[in-house]
Scaffold this motif. Structure first.
Motif, PDB file in Angstrom:
ATOM      1  N   ALA A  18      23.100  28.990 113.584  1.00  0.00           N
ATOM      2  CA  ALA A  18      21.433  30.140 115.158  1.00  0.00           C
ATOM      3  C   ALA A  18      21.896  31.625 114.648  1.00  0.00           C
ATOM      4  CB  ALA A  18      21.527  29.902 115.920  1.00  0.00           C
ATOM      5  N   ASP A  19      23.244  31.569 114.648  1.00  0.00           N
ATOM      6  CA  ASP A  19      23.310  33.656 114.479  1.00  0.00           C
ATOM      7  C   ASP A  19      23.698  33.556 113.212  1.00  0.00           C
ATOM      8  OD1 ASP A  19      24.734  34.144 116.835  1.00  0.00           O
ATOM      9  OD2 ASP A  19      26.488  34.048 115.805  1.00  0.00           O
ATOM     10  N   ALA A  20      23.967  32.423 112.008  1.00  0.00           N
ATOM     11  CA  ALA A  20      23.532  32.726 110.710  1.00  0.00           C
ATOM     12  C   ALA A  20      22.131  33.039 110.373  1.00  0.00           C
ATOM     13  CB  ALA A  20      23.876  31.963 110.064  1.00  0.00           C
ATOM     14  N   VAL A  21      20.837  32.197 111.092  1.00  0.00           N
ATOM     15  CA  VAL A  21      20.047  32.154 110.519  1.00  0.00           C
ATOM     16  C   VAL A  21      18.938  33.799 111.054  1.00  0.00           C
ATOM     17  CG1 VAL A  21      17.636  31.520 111.782  1.00  0.00           C
ATOM     18  CG2 VAL A  21      19.073  29.706 110.523  1.00  0.00           C
ATOM     19  N   ARG A  22      19.625  34.352 112.440  1.00  0.00           N
ATOM     20  CA  ARG A  22      19.660  35.282 112.605  1.00  0.00           C
ATOM     21  C   ARG A  22      19.198  36.294 111.116  1.00  0.00           C
ATOM     22  NH1 ARG A  22      20.635  33.677 117.684  1.00  0.00           N
ATOM     23  NH2 ARG A  22      23.195  34.254 117.848  1.00  0.00           N
ATOM     24  N   ARG A  82      19.946  35.982 108.897  1.00  0.00           N
ATOM     25  CA  ARG A  82      18.555  35.892 107.633  1.00  0.00           C
ATOM     26  C   ARG A  82      17.821  36.779 107.254  1.00  0.00           C
ATOM     27  NH1 ARG A  82      21.024  30.494 106.878  1.00  0.00           N
ATOM     28  NH2 ARG A  82      19.548  29.523 107.925  1.00  0.00           N
ATOM     29  N   HIS A  83      17.432  36.064 108.946  1.00  0.00           N
ATOM     30  CA  HIS A  83      16.031  37.034 108.915  1.00  0.00           C
ATOM     31  C   HIS A  83      16.008  38.215 109.967  1.00  0.00           C
ATOM     32  CE1 HIS A  83      15.100  32.773 108.768  1.00  0.00           C
ATOM     33  NE2 HIS A  83      14.039  33.460 108.388  1.00  0.00           N
ATOM     34  N   GLY A  84      17.091  38.979 109.166  1.00  0.00           N
ATOM     35  CA  GLY A  84      17.318  40.597 109.870  1.00  0.00           C
ATOM     36  C   GLY A  84      17.108  40.655 111.581  1.00  0.00           C
ATOM     37  N   ASP A  85      17.820  39.767 111.840  1.00  0.00           N
ATOM     38  CA  ASP A  85      17.840  39.973 113.789  1.00  0.00           C
ATOM     39  C   ASP A  85      18.678  39.370 114.327  1.00  0.00           C
ATOM     40  OD1 ASP A  85      15.008  40.883 114.220  1.00  0.00           O
ATOM     41  OD2 ASP A  85      14.967  37.910 114.261  1.00  0.00           O
ATOM     42  N   GLY A  86      20.315  39.796 113.553  1.00  0.00           N
ATOM     43  CA  GLY A  86      21.700  39.403 113.419  1.00  0.00           C
ATOM     44  C   GLY A  86      22.373  40.999 114.434  1.00  0.00           C
ATOM     45  N   PHE A 125      14.944  18.232 117.310  1.00  0.00           N
ATOM     46  CA  PHE A 125      13.550  18.505 116.821  1.00  0.00           C
ATOM     47  C   PHE A 125      13.298  19.150 115.484  1.00  0.00           C
ATOM     48  CE2 PHE A 125      14.599  22.686 118.951  1.00  0.00           C
ATOM     49  CZ  PHE A 125      13.548  23.840 118.724  1.00  0.00           C
ATOM     50  N   PRO A 126      12.111  18.378 115.253  1.00  0.00           N
ATOM     51  CA  PRO A 126      11.599  18.452 113.564  1.00  0.00           C
ATOM     52  C   PRO A 126      11.496  19.950 113.535  1.00  0.00           C
ATOM     53  CG  PRO A 126      10.436  17.067 114.454  1.00  0.00           C
ATOM     54  CD  PRO A 126      10.914  18.080 115.919  1.00  0.00           C
ATOM     55  N   SER A 127      11.047  21.443 114.200  1.00  0.00           N
ATOM     56  CA  SER A 127      11.260  22.763 113.289  1.00  0.00           C
ATOM     57  C   SER A 127      12.921  22.944 113.810  1.00  0.00           C
ATOM     58  CB  SER A 127      10.717  23.521 114.406  1.00  0.00           C
ATOM     59  OG  SER A 127      10.545  23.670 114.835  1.00  0.00           O
ATOM     60  N   ALA A 128      13.845  22.724 114.802  1.00  0.00           N
ATOM     61  CA  ALA A 128      15.462  22.798 114.575  1.00  0.00           C
ATOM     62  C   ALA A 128      15.706  22.116 112.851  1.00  0.00           C
ATOM     63  CB  ALA A 128      15.448  22.131 115.351  1.00  0.00           C
ATOM     64  N   ALA A 129      15.920  20.624 113.501  1.00  0.00           N
ATOM     65  CA  ALA A 129      16.098  20.276 112.183  1.00  0.00           C
ATOM     66  C   ALA A 129      15.958  21.087 111.265  1.00  0.00           C
ATOM     67  CB  ALA A 129      15.519  18.773 112.095  1.00  0.00           C
ATOM     68  N   ARG A 130      14.631  20.876 110.238  1.00  0.00           N
ATOM     69  CA  ARG A 130      15.095  21.599 109.107  1.00  0.00           C
ATOM     70  C   ARG A 130      15.151  23.215 109.154  1.00  0.00           C
ATOM     71  NH1 ARG A 130       8.526  24.404 107.895  1.00  0.00           N
ATOM     72  NH2 ARG A 130       8.416  22.314 107.364  1.00  0.00           N
ATOM     73  N   LEU A 131      15.592  24.083 110.430  1.00  0.00           N
ATOM     74  CA  LEU A 131      16.001  25.317 110.402  1.00  0.00           C
ATOM     75  C   LEU A 131      17.526  25.101 110.173  1.00  0.00           C
ATOM     76  CD1 LEU A 131      15.768  28.444 110.735  1.00  0.00           C
ATOM     77  CD2 LEU A 131      15.620  27.793 113.463  1.00  0.00           C
ATOM     78  N   LEU A 132      17.973  23.667 111.355  1.00  0.00           N
ATOM     79  CA  LEU A 132      19.910  24.138 110.989  1.00  0.00           C
ATOM     80  C   LEU A 132      20.968  22.909 111.061  1.00  0.00           C
ATOM     81  CD1 LEU A 132      19.197  25.112 115.606  1.00  0.00           C
ATOM     82  CD2 LEU A 132      20.139  27.109 113.704  1.00  0.00           C
ATOM     83  N   ARG A 147      23.767  25.017 126.163  1.00  0.00           N
ATOM     84  CA  ARG A 147      24.262  26.370 125.037  1.00  0.00           C
ATOM     85  C   ARG A 147      23.329  26.552 124.382  1.00  0.00           C
ATOM     86  NH1 ARG A 147      29.175  26.485 122.155  1.00  0.00           N
ATOM     87  NH2 ARG A 147      29.279  28.103 121.082  1.00  0.00           N
ATOM     88  N   PRO A 148      23.301  28.225 124.700  1.00  0.00           N
ATOM     89  CA  PRO A 148      21.654  29.363 123.998  1.00  0.00           C
ATOM     90  C   PRO A 148      22.206  29.255 122.714  1.00  0.00           C
ATOM     91  CG  PRO A 148      22.868  30.501 125.872  1.00  0.00           C
ATOM     92  CD  PRO A 148      23.563  29.113 125.835  1.00  0.00           C
ATOM     93  N   LEU A 149      21.012  28.961 121.366  1.00  0.00           N
ATOM     94  CA  LEU A 149      21.604  29.064 119.684  1.00  0.00           C
ATOM     95  C   LEU A 149      20.650  30.303 119.926  1.00  0.00           C
ATOM     96  CD1 LEU A 149      21.006  25.464 119.362  1.00  0.00           C
ATOM     97  CD2 LEU A 149      23.389  26.684 119.739  1.00  0.00           C
ATOM     98  N   LEU A 150      18.703  29.963 120.228  1.00  0.00           N
ATOM     99  CA  LEU A 150      18.385  30.820 118.770  1.00  0.00           C
ATOM    100  C   LEU A 150      16.913  30.910 120.934  1.00  0.00           C
ATOM    101  CD1 LEU A 150      17.549  29.210 115.830  1.00  0.00           C
ATOM    102  CD2 LEU A 150      18.659  32.020 115.985  1.00  0.00           C
ATOM    103  N   ARG A 151      17.064  32.577 120.012  1.00  0.00           N
ATOM    104  CA  ARG A 151      15.216  33.388 120.752  1.00  0.00           C
ATOM    105  C   ARG A 151      13.983  33.109 119.568  1.00  0.00           C
ATOM    106  NH1 ARG A 151      11.780  37.533 120.877  1.00  0.00           N
ATOM    107  NH2 ARG A 151      10.780  37.353 122.612  1.00  0.00           N
ATOM    108  N   GLU A 152      13.547  32.242 119.274  1.00  0.00           N
ATOM    109  CA  GLU A 152      12.514  31.933 117.997  1.00  0.00           C
ATOM    110  C   GLU A 152      11.015  32.801 118.256  1.00  0.00           C
ATOM    111  OE1 GLU A 152      11.637  29.300 113.741  1.00  0.00           O
ATOM    112  OE2 GLU A 152      11.768  28.784 115.483  1.00  0.00           O
ATOM    113  N   PRO A 153      11.301  34.288 117.554  1.00  0.00           N
ATOM    114  CA  PRO A 153       9.821  34.396 117.900  1.00  0.00           C
ATOM    115  C   PRO A 153       9.022  33.888 117.868  1.00  0.00           C
ATOM    116  CG  PRO A 153      10.822  36.488 117.131  1.00  0.00           C
ATOM    117  CD  PRO A 153      11.913  34.958 116.863  1.00  0.00           C
ATOM    118  N   LEU A 154       7.418  33.747 118.174  1.00  0.00           N
ATOM    119  CA  LEU A 154       5.999  32.671 117.501  1.00  0.00           C
ATOM    120  C   LEU A 154       5.373  34.328 117.334  1.00  0.00           C
ATOM    121  CD1 LEU A 154       6.121  30.185 120.747  1.00  0.00           C
ATOM    122  CD2 LEU A 154       6.937  29.585 118.532  1.00  0.00           C
ATOM    123  N   ASP A 155       5.280  33.830 115.577  1.00  0.00           N
ATOM    124  CA  ASP A 155       3.639  34.779 115.595  1.00  0.00           C
ATOM    125  C   ASP A 155       2.464  34.201 115.480  1.00  0.00           C
ATOM    126  OD1 ASP A 155       5.936  36.293 114.964  1.00  0.00           O
ATOM    127  OD2 ASP A 155       6.366  36.426 113.806  1.00  0.00           O
TER     128      ASP A 155
END
Length: 306
Positions: free
Chosen positions: A296-300, A302-306, A98-105, A162-170
Motif C-alpha cells: 500500500a505504501d508503494a502504491v501511494r 507511485r501515485h505521488g502520495d507517499g 475485494f476486486p479492485s483491491a486485488a487489482r491494486l495490491l 490494519r489501515p492500508l490506504l485512503r484512496e480518493p474517489l474521483d
C-alpha cells in the motif's frame, strides 16, 4: 469455561445462525446448540436464547464473546512464541480482497510473499458489504475491505483493523466530456448527468449519497454495477459518469476515462485489512499484514502520495 465452546459462541456472534456455525465447523446444528447450552451451564447464566428456529446471543453472551477475544488472543500470542522458537513465520494464510483491491495490491503482495520460504498465500476476490466482513473473517485469515471514510463499521473492538490506504474517489468522465477540460469538478456541475452507481449499501454508494447530502444534489442513478471494470467500460462508452477510485482505475492517462477530483468536498474510501484479534497474533498473518502495508505504501508512492 471450555475454550472450544467459547470459539463456538464467537462463531455464532460472527455468523449469525446456528446453521451457519454448524456448516463452518462441520457439526450438526443440534451439536452446536448442545455445546452452547453446556457453555451457559458452565457460565452459570444464559448466553443464548431461542430466536425463531435458531439462537441469538443475550447481553451476557455478547459480553462473554468480548471477553473471550482476550483469551483467544492470548492463545494466538502463545502460537507466536512457539513460531519464534522455530525461527520463521510459516504456513498458509487465506486472504480475501475485494476486486479492485486485488487489482491494486495482489500482484505486489504475491511478489513480496514469494520472498519468504514457508509462507503460502491462498487468495481470492470477494466484494463484501461491511456488515458481511465479520463472517468473512471467520472463514479467512485476512479480509481486505473498504468503506466510506465518514463511517467506521468496525468500532466494536472485536476485530483487528490494519489501515492500508485512503484512496480518493474521483469523478470518472467519458473521453471528450466538456468537464474533462477542468482541473476539478463540483457535484453541482453533474446534476443533469446519468450516474453509474453501485448497489445500495455498498461503500461507494454510501459516499455518493453522503456527497449528495453535503452538496444538496440528488445524483440520478441510471445503472447500478458493482464491478468497477464494467463501470469503466460504461463510462468509457459514454453511458454515464461515476465515482471511481483514483489508484485502481484503468484510465490510461485520460485516454480511456478522464478522472477529475471533486471540488469542495473530500471523497475517499478507506482500504483496511481486517482479522480476528487472535488470528492477527499468528506470525504468518502478521507478516502478511506487514506485506500488505508495504505494498500500500508503494502504491501511494507511485501515485505521488507517499
Amino acid at each position: 469455561m471450555d475454550v472450544r465452546r467459547l470459539r463456538i459462541l464467537r462463531e455464532l456472534a460472527d455468523r449469525g445462525s446456528v446453521t451457519a456455525v454448524a456448516e463452518a465447523l462441520s457439526f450438526t446444528p443440534s451439536a452446536v446448540s448442545q455445546q452452547l447450552k453446556t457453555l451457559s451451564r458452565e457460565a452459570g447464566i444464559a448466553l443464548t436464547v431461542p430466536d425463531g428456529r435458531g439462537l441469538r446471543l443475550t447481553e451476557a453472551g455478547a459480553a462473554v464473546v468480548a471477553g473471550a477475544e482476550d483469551v483467544l488472543t492470548a492463545l494466538g500470542r502463545l502460537d507466536e512464541t512457539v513460531a519464534g522458537l522455530r525461527g520463521r513465520p510459516e504456513g498458509t494464510v487465506r486472504v480475501v480482497l475485494f476486486p479492485s483491491a486485488a487489482r491494486l495490491l495482489l500482484p505486489g503482495l504475491l511478489r513480496r510473499g514469494a520472498g519468504h520460504d514457508g509462507l503460502h498465500l491462498a487468495c481470492r476476490d470477494d466484494d463484501l458489504r461491511p456488515d458481511e466482513v465479520p463472517a468473512a473473517a471467520a472463514d479467512a485469515d485476512v479480509v481486505v475491505t473498504h468503506h466510506d471514510e465518514r463511517l467506521d463499521p468496525f468500532t466494536g473492538g472485536r476485530l483487528h483493523v490494519r489501515p492500508l490506504l485512503r484512496e480518493p474517489l474521483d469523478v470518472a468522465l467519458p473521453p471528450g466530456h466538456p468537464l474533462a477540460a477542468r482541473a476539478d469538478v463540483h457535484l453541482t456541475d453533474l446534476v443533469d448527468e446519468a450516474w453509474i452507481g453501485v448497489g445500495v449499501g455498498w461503500p461507494v454508494d454510501d459516499v455518493l449519497r453522503s456527497l449528495g447530502l453535503v452538496t444538496g444534489t440528488t445524483p440520478r442513478i441510471a445503472q447500478r454495477i458493482n464491478d468497477f471494470a464494467v463501470t469503466e467500460e460504461l463510462v468509457a462508452s459514454g453511458y454515464g459518469v461515476a465515482l471511481l477510485p483514483r489508484y485502481s482505475t484503468d484510465h490510461r492517462n485520460d485516454a480511456r476515462i478522464a478522472l477529475r477530483p471533486l471540488a469542495g468536498v473530500k471523497a475517499a474510501r478507506l482500504v483496511r485489512a481486517v482479522t480476528r484479534p487472535d488470528v492477527a497474533e499468528r506470525p504468518a498473518v502478521r507478516l502478511v499484514l506487514d506485506l500488505l502495508a508495504d505494498e500500500a505504501d508503494a502504491v501511494r508512492t507511485r501515485h505521488g502520495d507517499g
